[in-house]
Write an enzyme that holds these catalytic residues in place. Structure first.
Site, PDB file in Angstrom:
ATOM      1  N   SER A   1       0.830  -1.196   0.000  1.00  0.00           N
ATOM      2  CA  SER A   1       0.000   0.000   0.000  1.00  0.00           C
ATOM      3  C   SER A   1       0.871   1.255   0.000  1.00  0.00           C
ATOM      4  O   SER A   1       1.736   1.402  -0.866  1.00  0.00           O
ATOM      5  CB  SER A   1      -0.964  -0.051   1.193  1.00  0.00           C
ATOM      6  OG  SER A   1      -1.984   0.923   1.061  1.00  0.00           O
TER       7      SER A   1
ATOM      8  N   ASP B   1      -8.643  -5.821  -5.515  1.00  0.00           N
ATOM      9  CA  ASP B   1      -8.239  -4.694  -4.680  1.00  0.00           C
ATOM     10  C   ASP B   1      -8.911  -3.428  -5.210  1.00  0.00           C
ATOM     11  O   ASP B   1      -8.497  -2.870  -6.220  1.00  0.00           O
ATOM     12  CB  ASP B   1      -6.719  -4.537  -4.706  1.00  0.00           C
ATOM     13  CG  ASP B   1      -6.216  -3.506  -3.709  1.00  0.00           C
ATOM     14  OD1 ASP B   1      -7.045  -2.728  -3.190  1.00  0.00           O
ATOM     15  OD2 ASP B   1      -5.001  -3.475  -3.452  1.00  0.00           O
TER      16      ASP B   1
ATOM     17  N   HIS C   1      -6.916  -5.929  -0.585  1.00  0.00           N
ATOM     18  CA  HIS C   1      -5.740  -5.116  -0.269  1.00  0.00           C
ATOM     19  C   HIS C   1      -4.956  -5.801   0.850  1.00  0.00           C
ATOM     20  O   HIS C   1      -5.000  -5.384   2.009  1.00  0.00           O
ATOM     21  CB  HIS C   1      -6.235  -3.733   0.152  1.00  0.00           C
ATOM     22  CG  HIS C   1      -5.196  -2.672   0.129  1.00  0.00           C
ATOM     23  ND1 HIS C   1      -4.490  -2.317  -0.994  1.00  0.00           N
ATOM     24  CD2 HIS C   1      -4.729  -1.869   1.123  1.00  0.00           C
ATOM     25  CE1 HIS C   1      -3.664  -1.333  -0.710  1.00  0.00           C
ATOM     26  NE2 HIS C   1      -3.770  -1.047   0.570  1.00  0.00           N
TER      27      HIS C   1
END
Length: 807
Positions: free
Chosen positions: A375, A495, A526
């Protein structure tokens, strides 16, 4: 289950013997053994680490079965040869597979093949002494039922503790590093790197706190590579103040003033303002003044700490114990990220504290760095790579943003990261501004910080959703050409936080850089995938980093496939491809006809839908996005006037979508504003994989002996469902040309609109239908104005183009 191992290094017999000797399975007591039974006993005795006497060893042997009728102890007492069947019956048990569930004692080789485990070469029903040594080598390299290779599972029981304090360099097996460094003896220290920037404008260069963990052996001259994770969350977050900044998304879409902007009008140019001079160095030392008890760690990094790697964590500008302000992904943040690499490679100074200016160098570093993280962490790894900084050998970018516009915007619309309506760049800046957590520090800068947040809010422009200079500064695509580090990408095809467009543009954007690039696409959201049962992710990264950071010629570039994709139709099945989302892929063009997607010509037809709901229905969907999502795809009566659905006939064969599905519509709006949203759907009853992994065993994966654990996880199948969303996309009808040029939208005038949906890799099974849903407000992502707008689609002038896999 199926075992997918992509990091097995082909190893000839001579090297197998060498490696078995180096790790202690072959030694002076057994290397000349000619009796296979006695050699097998020797191998087993070295593996049963809990058994300290011959009696307990025999008791342990009795708990295993060698044949359908004979336990291992009795077999070893009576047999004169090691049968292949007996060896693999025992091997399967050592690998934690269950008889009568995973395999049968009457035919273990069938199970080995089905589970995709390694079977050593052999010429008959029994092993020769050489074949047995090779079989044991491959057993050690083989993954077990709980996601570890057998040698790593022995490490968790203490096999490598005898090497602690005695090694002077990393030890390798099958091309990968082993846990021969005592993680309980790690040196933990803090330094403050001076970054060539002044992001809080206090007249001094920003100091950035870095937390370091390195092997004790570095004190004796060992130079080690570094895994570096830049995590803005590392020093804490401000969830409450971030929540207060979250924007209201129940607002109307507004008309934008048309313009004739060109890219040059909004292009970001580097800030050439003069930065303060570097601090005057008052002395130098090799000893840090500060330590820490526990870092905010990443379990993949923990795994490598016992394998001869150092790990560095840095939160960056605007975080606790560092200077500067948060900026959410702009060049200032890239500068702070790269500064740590420059210190590790001797290009920038660091100090032992924030006041005395006593310099401390990374004298223990071998000046080879890899960046890791998911991320925002993976995003900063990507940003660092685009600078071409010396010493950064590779980045492992997991679920990483490659353009912040593609994270918070889409096609001239404000688009929320999945699950976070109302979040934006200003909210994220506030959430990660951990200088607020130190009131004495924050007191001196709170007015400046307030102005910084206001500047971010203005720059992000939630009013129009257009691409502008603010977003151009946060677009790493512009500098893809500078990437010289090898790039390993990992991304979830489900995601909807960091959407797949981010990784697809990176994948295709560096193809001509001359770097090695690898890609893993999984079926999750995610998430991290380093503790999954069905893929040897840790081994893959171990092979990769051993090559990249230690310079070992272990054929990692050739062994690891270019693209590994998790099959969405079968659990624990991963497939390999040479490429993904290649512009040369074959395509199917579907025409739109009433409610159908067809390859046949269509006649003229108009279809309309609206974007207004009864207020009570609207309010319920605004509070329960999951209900709206379900009702949209299920064509619930509440939404029958708010969508158009097109479906193919039932497929006569499997169909694999590979890349960017594009949609060409001729459409009109009843107003001078308009937005469109699209979903591609797999219609057909099937037990599908969960997009969130199932927890199989809590804290079951130790990184090595008496060292940090991770949870074992896996994607499993859920109850049968009638459909599954494949991908989606959005566009503001005033941004028909691009995301920065605003066009006029006249009511009831038809316009041609082209939209690329988020890229995907998805297999539809024979008998299923491919579906397209056209609608307006996306309750999970767009603004929600509940406006009285009607849209008309001229279907005969509209089409859906689907890239497919044909091999």
């Amino acid at each position: 289950m199926k075992n997918n191992q992509f990091a097995i290094r082909p190893t000839d017999f001579k090297d197998q013997l060498k490696e078995l000797t180096e790790i202690g399975f072959l030694d002076k007591d057994n290397e000349s053994e000619t009796n296979p039974i006695q050699l097998w006993i020797s191998f087993l005795s070295k593996s049963f680490l809990e058994a300290k006497t011959s009696s307990t060893f025999e008791e342990e042997l009795k708990t295993y079965m060698a044949t359908p009728e004979q336990n291992l102890n009795d077999y070893l007492d009576s047999a004169t040869h090691v049968s292949v069947a007996a060896f693999y019956n025992v091997a399967l048990q050592l690998l934690k597979f269950n008889p009568d569930v995973d395999f049968s004692f009457s035919d273990p080789l069938a199970a080995m093949k089905k589970i995709q485990l390694i079977i050593a070469d052999h010429n008959g029903d029994t092993f020769t002494i050489e074949e047995l040594k090779s079989a044991w080598y491959w057993l050690l390299a083989t993954h077990n039922k709980v996601g570890q290779n057998y040698l790593d599972s022995l490490a968790t029981k203490g096999y490598f503790t005898k090497f602690y304090g005695k090694v002077t360099k990393p030890l390798l097996f099958n091309g990968k590093t082993l846990p021969v460094f005592d993680p309980h003896e790690l040196i933990r220290e803090v330094v403050y790197v001076e970054s060539p920037q002044d992001s809080d404008h206090d007249g001094k260069r920003d100091l950035l706190k870095a937390e370091i963990l390195r092997p004790r052996e570095t004190e004796n001259g060992l130079k080690v590579p570094v895994l570096y994770t830049a995590s803005p969350y590392n020093q804490g977050t401000n969830d409450e103040t971030g929540e207060k900044l979250t924007h209201n998304v129940n607002v109307p879409l507004t008309r934008k003033t048309p313009n004739n902007l060109q890219y040059s009008d909004i292009e970001y140019h580097n800030d050439d303002s003069i930065i303060p001079e570097s601090r005057t160095v008052n002395g130098e030392t090799k000893r840090a003044e500060q330590t820490f008890a526990r870092e905010s760690s990443y379990t993949l990094n923990d795994y490598f700490l016992a394998r001869g790697f150092a790990v560095v964590y840095m939160a960056g500008i605007g975080t606790k114990d560092s200077d500067g302000f948060r900026t959410t992904g702009d060049p200032e943040e890239t500068t702070s990220t790269v500064s740590i690499i420059k210190w590790l490679t001797g290009q920038l100074p660091a100090f032992t504290n924030r006041t005395d200016n006593i310099e401390i160098k990374a004298w223990w570093s071998n000046k080879k760095v890899a960046m890791t993280g998911r991320s925002y962490l993976g995003t900063l790894a990507t940003a660092a790579a685009t600078t071409g900084v010396t010493g950064l050998k590779t980045v492992i970018s997991e679920a990483a943003i490659s353009s912040w516009y593609d994270y918070y915007r889409d096609g001239g619309l404000v688009i929320a990261p999945g699950g976070f309506p109302g979040e934006d760049a200003d909210v994220l800046a506030e959430e990660t501004f951990s200088r607020r957590l130190q009131p004495g520090d924050f007191h001196n800068i709170k007015d400046k910080w307030s102005n910084q947040v206001k500047a971010i809010e203005k720059g992000q422009d939630r009013t129009t959703g257009d691409y502008n200079t603010f977003w151009d500064a946060r677009n790493y695509h512009k500098n893809f050409k500078n990437i010289t580090a090898d790039v390993f990408m990992v991304h979830g095809l489900n995601d909807w936080n960091v959407k797949p467009r981010n990784v697809e543009r990176l994948w295709n954007g560096i193809k001509h850089n001359g770097v090695t690039q690898k890609l893993i696409l999984h079926q999750g959201q995610h998430i991290y995938i380093n503790a999954f049962r069905s893929i040897d992710y840790n081994d893959i990264i171990n092979l990769w980093l051993t090559y990249e950071l230690l310079g070992i010629d272990n054929q990692a570039k050739e062994i690891i496939p270019n693209v590994i994709v998790q099959d969405n139709t079968k659990p624990e099945n991963w497939i390999t491809r040479k490429d993904w989302s290649n512009a040369e892929n074959s395509q199917i063009k579907y025409n739109l006809s009433i409610d159908k997607l067809t390859t046949e010509p269509v006649t003229e037809n108009l279809q309309t839908f609206q974007d207004h709901l009864d207020q009570n229905i609207f309010d319920n969907y605004a509070k329960h996005n999951d209900t709206w999502e379900q009702n949209l795809v299920a064509a619930d009566d509440k939404l029958s006037d708010n969508q158009l659905i097109y479906k193919t006939n039932r497929l006569s064969d499997d169909l694999t979508i590979d890349g960017k599905v594009s949609l060409n519509l001729k459409v009109s709006s009843s107003n001078d504003i308009g937005l469109l949203s699209f979903q591609l759907i797999d219609y057909g009853d099937a037990k599908r994989l969960t997009v969130s992994p199932t927890l199989l065993a809590k804290n079951s994966l130790a990184e090595t002996y008496d060292w940090r654990e991770d949870d074992l996880r896996e994607f499993t199948t859920a109850a049968s469902t009638p459909f599954k969303m494949i991908t989606k996309g959005h566009i503001n009808l005033q941004n028909r040309e691009n995301s920065y040029k605003v066009d006029e939208l006249k009511p009831n005038i038809f316009y041609n609109v082209g939209v690329e949906l988020q890229p995907t890799f998805y297999k539809l099974l024979k008998g299923h239908q491919l579906g397209l849903i056209v609608y307006a407000t996306d309750f999970g992502m767009t603004v929600r104005g509940n406006q009285n707008i009607k849209y008309t689609v001229q279907a005969n002038d509209s089409s859906l183009v689907v890239p497919i896999q044909t091999d």
